[in-house]
Design an enzyme around this catalytic site. Sequence first.
Site, PDB file in Angstrom:
ATOM      1  N   HIS A 122       0.787  -1.238   0.000  1.00  0.00           N
ATOM      2  CA  HIS A 122       0.000   0.000   0.000  1.00  0.00           C
ATOM      3  C   HIS A 122       0.816   1.283   0.000  1.00  0.00           C
ATOM      4  O   HIS A 122       0.237   2.356   0.011  1.00  0.00           O
ATOM      5  CB  HIS A 122      -0.936   0.035   1.219  1.00  0.00           C
ATOM      6  CG  HIS A 122      -2.163  -0.791   1.045  1.00  0.00           C
ATOM      7  ND1 HIS A 122      -3.310  -0.306   0.454  1.00  0.00           N
ATOM      8  CD2 HIS A 122      -2.430  -2.067   1.367  1.00  0.00           C
ATOM      9  CE1 HIS A 122      -4.234  -1.254   0.430  1.00  0.00           C
ATOM     10  NE2 HIS A 122      -3.725  -2.334   0.976  1.00  0.00           N
ATOM     11  N   LYS A 141      -8.415  14.317   3.666  1.00  0.00           N
ATOM     12  CA  LYS A 141      -7.571  13.116   3.719  1.00  0.00           C
ATOM     13  C   LYS A 141      -6.707  13.249   4.971  1.00  0.00           C
ATOM     14  O   LYS A 141      -6.716  14.292   5.612  1.00  0.00           O
ATOM     15  CB  LYS A 141      -6.699  13.001   2.468  1.00  0.00           C
ATOM     16  CG  LYS A 141      -5.970  14.286   2.090  1.00  0.00           C
ATOM     17  CD  LYS A 141      -5.218  14.167   0.778  1.00  0.00           C
ATOM     18  CE  LYS A 141      -6.117  14.249  -0.439  1.00  0.00           C
ATOM     19  NZ  LYS A 141      -6.350  13.023  -1.131  1.00  0.00           N
ATOM     20  N   ARG A 142      -5.947  12.203   5.309  1.00  0.00           N
ATOM     21  CA  ARG A 142      -5.055  12.337   6.453  1.00  0.00           C
ATOM     22  C   ARG A 142      -4.116  13.526   6.238  1.00  0.00           C
ATOM     23  O   ARG A 142      -3.704  13.808   5.116  1.00  0.00           O
ATOM     24  CB  ARG A 142      -4.234  11.047   6.650  1.00  0.00           C
ATOM     25  CG  ARG A 142      -5.018   9.891   7.269  1.00  0.00           C
ATOM     26  CD  ARG A 142      -5.591  10.221   8.641  1.00  0.00           C
ATOM     27  NE  ARG A 142      -4.576  10.339   9.674  1.00  0.00           N
ATOM     28  CZ  ARG A 142      -4.321   9.431  10.596  1.00  0.00           C
ATOM     29  NH1 ARG A 142      -5.026   8.325  10.655  1.00  0.00           N
ATOM     30  NH2 ARG A 142      -3.396   9.627  11.502  1.00  0.00           N
ATOM     31  N   LYS A 163       0.962  14.591   1.270  1.00  0.00           N
ATOM     32  CA  LYS A 163      -0.322  14.948   0.642  1.00  0.00           C
ATOM     33  C   LYS A 163      -0.407  16.445   0.350  1.00  0.00           C
ATOM     34  O   LYS A 163      -1.323  16.912  -0.297  1.00  0.00           O
ATOM     35  CB  LYS A 163      -1.488  14.478   1.523  1.00  0.00           C
ATOM     36  CG  LYS A 163      -1.570  12.940   1.605  1.00  0.00           C
ATOM     37  CD  LYS A 163      -2.754  12.472   2.421  1.00  0.00           C
ATOM     38  CE  LYS A 163      -2.798  10.967   2.628  1.00  0.00           C
ATOM     39  NZ  LYS A 163      -3.269  10.224   1.449  1.00  0.00           N
ATOM     40  N   THR A 199      -8.388   6.667  -2.854  1.00  0.00           N
ATOM     41  CA  THR A 199      -9.743   6.290  -3.299  1.00  0.00           C
ATOM     42  C   THR A 199     -10.679   7.474  -3.095  1.00  0.00           C
ATOM     43  O   THR A 199     -11.754   7.510  -3.679  1.00  0.00           O
ATOM     44  CB  THR A 199     -10.285   5.061  -2.541  1.00  0.00           C
ATOM     45  OG1 THR A 199     -10.028   5.229  -1.155  1.00  0.00           O
ATOM     46  CG2 THR A 199      -9.634   3.788  -3.034  1.00  0.00           C
ATOM     47  N   LYS A 203     -14.083   8.845  -5.321  1.00  0.00           N
ATOM     48  CA  LYS A 203     -15.391   9.203  -4.745  1.00  0.00           C
ATOM     49  C   LYS A 203     -15.835  10.575  -5.239  1.00  0.00           C
ATOM     50  O   LYS A 203     -17.003  10.777  -5.592  1.00  0.00           O
ATOM     51  CB  LYS A 203     -15.322   9.174  -3.210  1.00  0.00           C
ATOM     52  CG  LYS A 203     -15.131   7.769  -2.650  1.00  0.00           C
ATOM     53  CD  LYS A 203     -14.682   7.768  -1.192  1.00  0.00           C
ATOM     54  CE  LYS A 203     -14.171   6.379  -0.827  1.00  0.00           C
ATOM     55  NZ  LYS A 203     -13.393   6.362   0.415  1.00  0.00           N
TER      56      LYS A 203
END
Length: 842
Positions: free
Chosen positions: A378, A569-570, A575, A677, A681
Amino acid sequence: MSKPLSDHDRKKQISVRGLAGVENVTELKQNFNRHLHFTLVKDRNVATRRDYYFALAHTVRDHLVGRWIRTQQHYYEKDPKRVYYISLEFYMGRTLQNTMVNLALENACDEAMYQLGLDMEELEEMEEDAGLGNGGLGRLAACFLDSMASLGLAAYGYGIRYEFGIFNQKIINGWQVEEADDWLRYGNPWEKARPEYMRPVHFYGRTEHHPDGVKWVDTQMVLALPYDTPVPGYRNNYVNTMRLWSAKAPCEFNLKDFNVGGYIQAVLDRNLAENISRVLYPNDNFFEGKELRLKQEYFVVSATLQDIIRRFKVSKFGSREIARTDFSKLPDKVAIQLNDTHPAMAIPELMRVLVDEEKLAWEMAWDVCVRTCAYTNHTVLPEALERWPVDLFAHLLPRHLEIVYEINRRHLERVAAKYPGDNDRLRRMSLIEEGGQKRINMAHLCIVGSHAVNGVAQIHSDILKATVFKDFYEMEPHKFQNKTNGITPRRWLVMCNPGLAEVIAEKIGEDFIRDLDQLKGLRKFVNDEAFIRDVAKVKQENKMKFAVHLEEHYKVKINPNSMFDVQVKRIHEYKRQLLNCLHIITYYNRIKKEPSKQWTPRTVMIGGKAAPGYHTAKMIIRLITAIGEVINNDPIVGDRLKVIFLENYRVTLAEKIIPASDLSEQISTAGTEAFGTGNMKFMLNGALTIGTMDGANVEMAEEAGEENLFIFGMRVDDVDALDRKGYNAQEYYDRLPELKQAIDQIAGGYFSPKQPDLFKEIVNMLMHHDRFKVFADYEDYIKCQEKVNALYKNPKEWTKKVIYNIAGCGKFSSDRTIAQYAREIWGMEPTLERLAAPDENQ
């Protein structure tokens, strides 16, 4: 502007969920009243809203139980191959509405509650999120369970029943504060304890080598108590099982202590055993080696393998007699999928059971083990890869350490035979990392012990083969595959965005819900004026509804005609929430400079949790809240720019915000996000993506057309080239005046006037040791955001791009992902057949 339809009124108009039959409604009302009567405490005549929720949950659960039993009977009669998906995280969210959608009960329940004077949406809000995961990995596991049931696969999810899930996040004075998530305090109507399947799990002790084999002795035992949760497929009457283990102390007290008055202490010591399933580790993409974490990993694996082998041996429903003893047939009946390296202990544990307990020869046991297990990777971030200290292993799991050493010895013999004299390769490929403290590389163990290794997006799988696992790929290329992740369209469209689901169904029918590829059929309506209008209208209604939610919770007046620009998101440096912050500040400065210009109004929302020990991530949250405090109170800017940090982002909040979003921010440094993901969405719910060519963004651009996304920034090759040349943040700071202004404002206390030095660390990190190269993509990102603003002013052209995106979503159904796993890794065939419902003849 007209008031948005209430959800109740809208549901009345919607056919996608199946119409409510009168008999159904009457029966549901009777069952609801019966459950309410038994739920109510006898000395209380007034029901609370929570009582009503529990009564409704039990009423819906009644419809599951018969199907659940019948599904398990069906599996025992057919004796298919079974897949066991082992994951330390299952981020399920709420269950009630999802179950009603999958059983086609939603309209009937809604009508029944309406006739009883109750509001179903209010009751749904009473349910606690099952937050047994950190983010992508755990939510993916939840989507996979839904798809496995919807495709009629004999599948089981195995994990830990954490008493406390991912923490609740409170924002106090702009800072993240963690609160324990006591999600079980009112009970959980969806689970069933199964004490008859309790299993012992052993730790510590020592090994004894005898002529007839090895014994692991003097161990400490903990009991694993299973709790089963039904997982219904979409309208096919299959109901699979998620089995989560809870740790219980065994009953034997140490009487020696008891005799000298140590009874109280002996009882208190039980807690140490039960701590194993107490709390979810809140780290996402960060490995933290703690004895308790390794205990959790072995606990779930040991209990699960005992269950798998029991089920393999006893194949007839209700029978306790052993039907199978030939373990060479195990891979024909059992597939074990390891969700990341957390369940890697399944490999040495399966070897221990086969060799020590079932007395198989090592070669035979190893062949069975490799053909049974498969591993999903992952992440490529080095700090996320698990490497356990050998001495911790020796202390906690002495027999498993011996087995890992033996696996490694044989593995290195094979490497040496294939690459004679290449000692450097031997060192790189060893399961044991020497140098300083010896460590076991769990990813290497997973690759060696599995017959298939997959990444979770094409670009990610390619990076694994080219860099992280290059040596292993060169030696055994046949093992490496890609399985691009997906999301379940049931929860992420039908349930959370009924208006859009209905608009789509009117054009192409309802079959897209179980075959998302049919969304391609929307391409022919891209210029259909009425369809463009309908899609835009649904988005506007979702935005108005969410704006009301924001005003209630954040006391900020939102302009519902502004662009809803969302990054949820986290919170993690890779990110790049900081890149988003730099754009917000730049846009703010531009508005201040020319206040009379026609600016595209934006409401920027950022949400996510920071791991409690991740200082930089917590500082990033503080920066976002500080920027919001200044901008939201600046009268010159007015409602043209608002910044909101969304508190306590979780599945339930995602279900509200994603349908209301216009722009989805997917801006990680190319080559760092394995998949994402969330991006899928947003795409399915009609938001346009601004993103780098990273993770699944690459495939989204292929499916929808790159011209229908806002792609910017470096590609993986550019990042590599910059690494070779050396990234120098100062160059960009000196060359780009708007970037310099933004950084100087952060550094000089513009956003923290009471503490001018508050964000010095963040600025220092960005200027001197930013692994994720925020400045390198800044200029291109700002230009790309200008294109976003220009297009948003043309609603018709914007909505056309939205339609292209929705039409390109077919590939991103978790049904497609799971069908590929089934055929290409597990050797199973999905089925679209329906089982007979309990009230139908078989």
